[in-house]
Write an enzyme that holds these catalytic residues in place. Structure first.
Site, PDB file in Angstrom:
ATOM      1  N   TYR A   1       0.883  -1.168   0.000  1.00  0.00           N
ATOM      2  CA  TYR A   1       0.000   0.000   0.000  1.00  0.00           C
ATOM      3  C   TYR A   1       0.922   1.220   0.000  1.00  0.00           C
ATOM      4  O   TYR A   1       1.940   1.209  -0.676  1.00  0.00           O
ATOM      5  CB  TYR A   1      -0.940  -0.090   1.215  1.00  0.00           C
TER       6      TYR A   1
ATOM      7  N   ALA B   1     -34.000 -20.304 -32.014  1.00  0.00           N
ATOM      8  CA  ALA B   1     -33.136 -19.397 -32.771  1.00  0.00           C
ATOM      9  C   ALA B   1     -32.795 -18.175 -31.927  1.00  0.00           C
ATOM     10  O   ALA B   1     -32.687 -17.056 -32.419  1.00  0.00           O
ATOM     11  CB  ALA B   1     -33.813 -18.992 -34.079  1.00  0.00           C
ATOM     12  N   GLY B   2     -32.609 -18.409 -30.628  1.00  0.00           N
ATOM     13  CA  GLY B   2     -32.133 -17.349 -29.736  1.00  0.00           C
ATOM     14  C   GLY B   2     -30.616 -17.339 -29.719  1.00  0.00           C
ATOM     15  O   GLY B   2     -29.974 -17.698 -30.709  1.00  0.00           O
TER      16      GLY B   2
ATOM     17  N   ASN C   1     -22.363 -26.105 -19.932  1.00  0.00           N
ATOM     18  CA  ASN C   1     -21.388 -25.078 -20.307  1.00  0.00           C
ATOM     19  C   ASN C   1     -20.130 -25.099 -19.469  1.00  0.00           C
ATOM     20  O   ASN C   1     -19.093 -24.589 -19.899  1.00  0.00           O
ATOM     21  CB  ASN C   1     -22.000 -23.678 -20.143  1.00  0.00           C
TER      22      ASN C   1
ATOM     23  N   ASP D   1     -23.724 -17.931 -23.192  1.00  0.00           N
ATOM     24  CA  ASP D   1     -24.942 -18.628 -23.631  1.00  0.00           C
ATOM     25  C   ASP D   1     -24.863 -18.964 -25.112  1.00  0.00           C
ATOM     26  O   ASP D   1     -25.485 -19.925 -25.565  1.00  0.00           O
ATOM     27  CB  ASP D   1     -26.174 -17.752 -23.383  1.00  0.00           C
TER      28      ASP D   1
ATOM     29  N   ASN E   1     -34.442 -26.530 -20.292  1.00  0.00           N
ATOM     30  CA  ASN E   1     -34.189 -26.707 -18.865  1.00  0.00           C
ATOM     31  C   ASN E   1     -35.320 -26.107 -18.048  1.00  0.00           C
ATOM     32  O   ASN E   1     -35.796 -25.035 -18.381  1.00  0.00           O
ATOM     33  CB  ASN E   1     -32.880 -25.999 -18.484  1.00  0.00           C
TER      34      ASN E   1
ATOM     35  N   ALA F   1     -28.384 -19.208 -28.070  1.00  0.00           N
ATOM     36  CA  ALA F   1     -27.712 -20.495 -28.209  1.00  0.00           C
ATOM     37  C   ALA F   1     -27.917 -21.085 -29.594  1.00  0.00           C
ATOM     38  O   ALA F   1     -26.955 -21.515 -30.249  1.00  0.00           O
ATOM     39  CB  ALA F   1     -28.226 -21.454 -27.134  1.00  0.00           C
TER      40      ALA F   1
ATOM     41  N   GLU G   1     -23.412 -12.993 -19.855  1.00  0.00           N
ATOM     42  CA  GLU G   1     -24.217 -14.131 -19.402  1.00  0.00           C
ATOM     43  C   GLU G   1     -25.684 -13.740 -19.297  1.00  0.00           C
ATOM     44  O   GLU G   1     -26.019 -12.671 -18.776  1.00  0.00           O
ATOM     45  CB  GLU G   1     -23.726 -14.532 -18.005  1.00  0.00           C
TER      46      GLU G   1
ATOM     47  N   LYS H   1     -21.271 -18.912 -11.332  1.00  0.00           N
ATOM     48  CA  LYS H   1     -20.290 -19.060 -12.405  1.00  0.00           C
ATOM     49  C   LYS H   1     -18.911 -18.648 -11.937  1.00  0.00           C
ATOM     50  O   LYS H   1     -17.905 -19.263 -12.299  1.00  0.00           O
ATOM     51  CB  LYS H   1     -20.679 -18.197 -13.609  1.00  0.00           C
TER      52      LYS H   1
END
Lengths: 378, 378
Positions: free
Chosen positions: A36, A192-193, A316, A159, A285, A195, A133, A91
């Site tokens: 410090y 079709a998002g 993942n 994702d 899920n 992922a 995320e 995570k």
């Protein structure tokens, strides 16, 4: 006690999951002077002269941010910033456990694309990487694209790319068991998002030729008028014959179904309409597009889901720790689809003798993180 | 090897000072199910229903951010975000060491007041408190004021209030040794930035009546035309007789000099013009306004500096760990000057028998953090 009750009780008793720790001793005034004031002043001056020195003199060398706006938390929808904390904190401790990456959770109190981009850029200096995320599509695409362009550290929307890497790894071993070439395989992606889009792009980068993507309105084709920009791009790069129709039409004679959609989307009848010995990767899920026993009864050759209580879990955590371990160790500033393809190949090779019941390794297999990390080279 | 060389070498060999750690076990699939998916979904839903539950179920209960824009790093000036990292990281490990507060450093890549406010608000959800640090005056006042108003967690600009608490504690014991009443003491503060302003306000809150503040242009008085808003307010609440002139004029017959300015600002001649047995608190860093031996030779009764290699070190680390320990433990959402006054009194009382050589405790005195924390009650 259900797993949900157990989880609440466990979080309550630990008061959360993450803490910080000092990497250096602080036992006397001399330690304070070194780490410090006044000693730290010279470290500040050194970095001000040459900002790249932050990589050797500060936490930046091993620290990433896990960032969400809470707009698409797990499969639960828009829970907001506070509701996202337990996932981001989770995570962060997985990063530490599996890859010794120091990750810190940041939950943003805004869901505006430009504000998210600005906030991430503003807090970037202490971080060596950004893991995005649980940010809803389609804004997740714009946010990732802009941040990749505007920051000089790796930015990954997990994702999208974490999921795609693990799906491709599972697919590589499944195709091997079926003795089917990737470029001949007929693949349907339902969803079709974030992922689904990333999976389609990564499979194409790997060499798959025949992909049909469906969303909640059915097959994505060039003549649909209701497509977002990203889905219009998907219509260009998939569905070569421009087939129209529903998911039931799409799966006719398909070899592989990949679901990133909703519970029960795939029926046993649909499975029976697929090619012989189909591969079913059903990742909705907590309830998959079709339950494994139903899929097997309808003729499926291999079934994988996102769940830990069935075989072949697509998780993942097989990808993200190694991706950032490798990026940090190798000084990678931008991670490409080519690196993700190599990561998937290396991950698949962690199961030297795949079987129908085991096409993907366990996250606790010590070979996993080094295999993925090794792919992060320019 | 100088302390600067030693500090660079130590930072280089440790690769920074901070890491994260898991507070929970992650040894098998069951642990993953409890602390990550699927169990964590219920924790997210619980917090989405009742955001206050983030305080018991996540890191928020014990985690604060140490935030700087790098615009005023130590006494080194504007080093930018990267140049500030070593100080913020250092504060974070001091928080952990002394008060078991989990603190994470955030260095902002913007020096714009509105952008700083927006960035801090946007990242606030995971934090139970905000420690602002090394942000230049006068924007530090506006940033702190707005964030205190707009966030429901405690926000403290440590350069202001941490410094003020420790100075007041030292002053309490020095006045006791001199047997002088606070309200009769004539005090000169040299420096009207973040620290000088906060010190003036806290001394007034304690009961001091006679304060003159100087900046680089001399005494702050109501007829000066060059004053910022904050300095105009200082002119209203100090310098009752509206004296004009230089620092040399201000210190005539003063009992106490408090320097938060520049090396060498106080001469031996000025000390000789002060009242008998003056108290000199000279905190310019690394070289104080007057060196202790010179001040003592000119008649000073007590000398304190910011340096660890002299006696009576005025060090913020005596205040900030306890301030946030108390605020977190007691659920305080806004810290008031009255709490800071109590903290200073408690801190002074950690030295039951003060001497001229010891008016302030050591940071390693285990009584310090609890004493300060105890003051954080509504």
């Amino acid at each position: 006690m259900t797993i949900f009750e157990e989880s609440i009780a466990a979080h309550e008793s630990s008061n959360g999951k993450l803490s910080v720790a000092s990497r250096v001793p602080l036992n006397d005034n001399h330690d304070l002077a070194v780490y410090y004031t006044p000693g730290v002043a010279e470290v500040c001056r050194e970095i001000a002269r040459d900002p790249a020195r932050a990589r050797t003199l500060t936490l930046k060398h091993n620290t990433i941010a896990v960032i969400s706006d809470g707009s698409a938390v797990l499969g639960l929808g828009n829970l907001g910033a506070a509701g996202a904390i337990p996932v981001m904190e989770g995570k962060a401790i997985l990063f530490k456990k599996f890859a010794d990456v120091d990750a810190f959770p940041i939950c943003l109190d805004t869901q505006d694309t430009e504000e998210i981009i600005k906030a991430v850029k503003n807090i970037a200096p202490v971080f060596g990487g950004i893991n995005l995320e649980d940010i809803a599509a389609p804004k997740c695409f714009e946010i990732e694209r802009r941040l990749k362009h505007e920051l000089n550290i790796p930015v990954v929307h997990d994702d999208q790319h974490g999921t795609a890497v693990v799906v491709l790894a599972a697919l590589i071993n499944a195709l091997r068991l079926k003795n089917l070439d990737a470029e001949k395989a007929q693949i349907v992606i339902n969803g079709a998002g974030a992922a689904g889009t990333a999976i389609a792009e990564l499979l194409l980068a790997y060499g798959v030729k025949k992909i049909i993507v469906c969303d909640s309105q059915g097959i994505i084709h060039k003549t649909r008028k209701d497509l977002s920009d990203v889905k219009m791009l998907l219509a260009q790069i998939t569905n070569e014959k421009n087939i129209e129709g529903t998911l039931a039409d799409a799966v006719q004679n398909a070899d592989i179904f990949i679901g990133v959609s909703v519970a029960g989307a795939l029926t046993q009848d649909m499975v029976r309409q697929m090619a012989k010995d189909p591969i079913i990767i059903a990742m909705a899920n907590p309830v998959p597009e079709i339950m494994p026993d139903e899929a097997l009864a309808a003729g499926a050759f291999i079934v994988a889901t996102g769940r830990s209580d069935f075989q072949n879990q697509i998780n993942n955590v097989l990808a993200f720790p190694g991706i950032f371990r490798g990026a940090l160790d190798n000084g990678i500033t931008e991670i490409t689809n080519s690196m993700f393809v190599t990561a998937a190949k290396n991950l698949a090779a962690c199961v030297p003798e795949p079987t129908r019941e085991k096409i993907i390794p366990s996250p606790f297999d010590a070979a996993v993180v080094p295999a993925v990390a090794r792919a992060m080279v320019a």
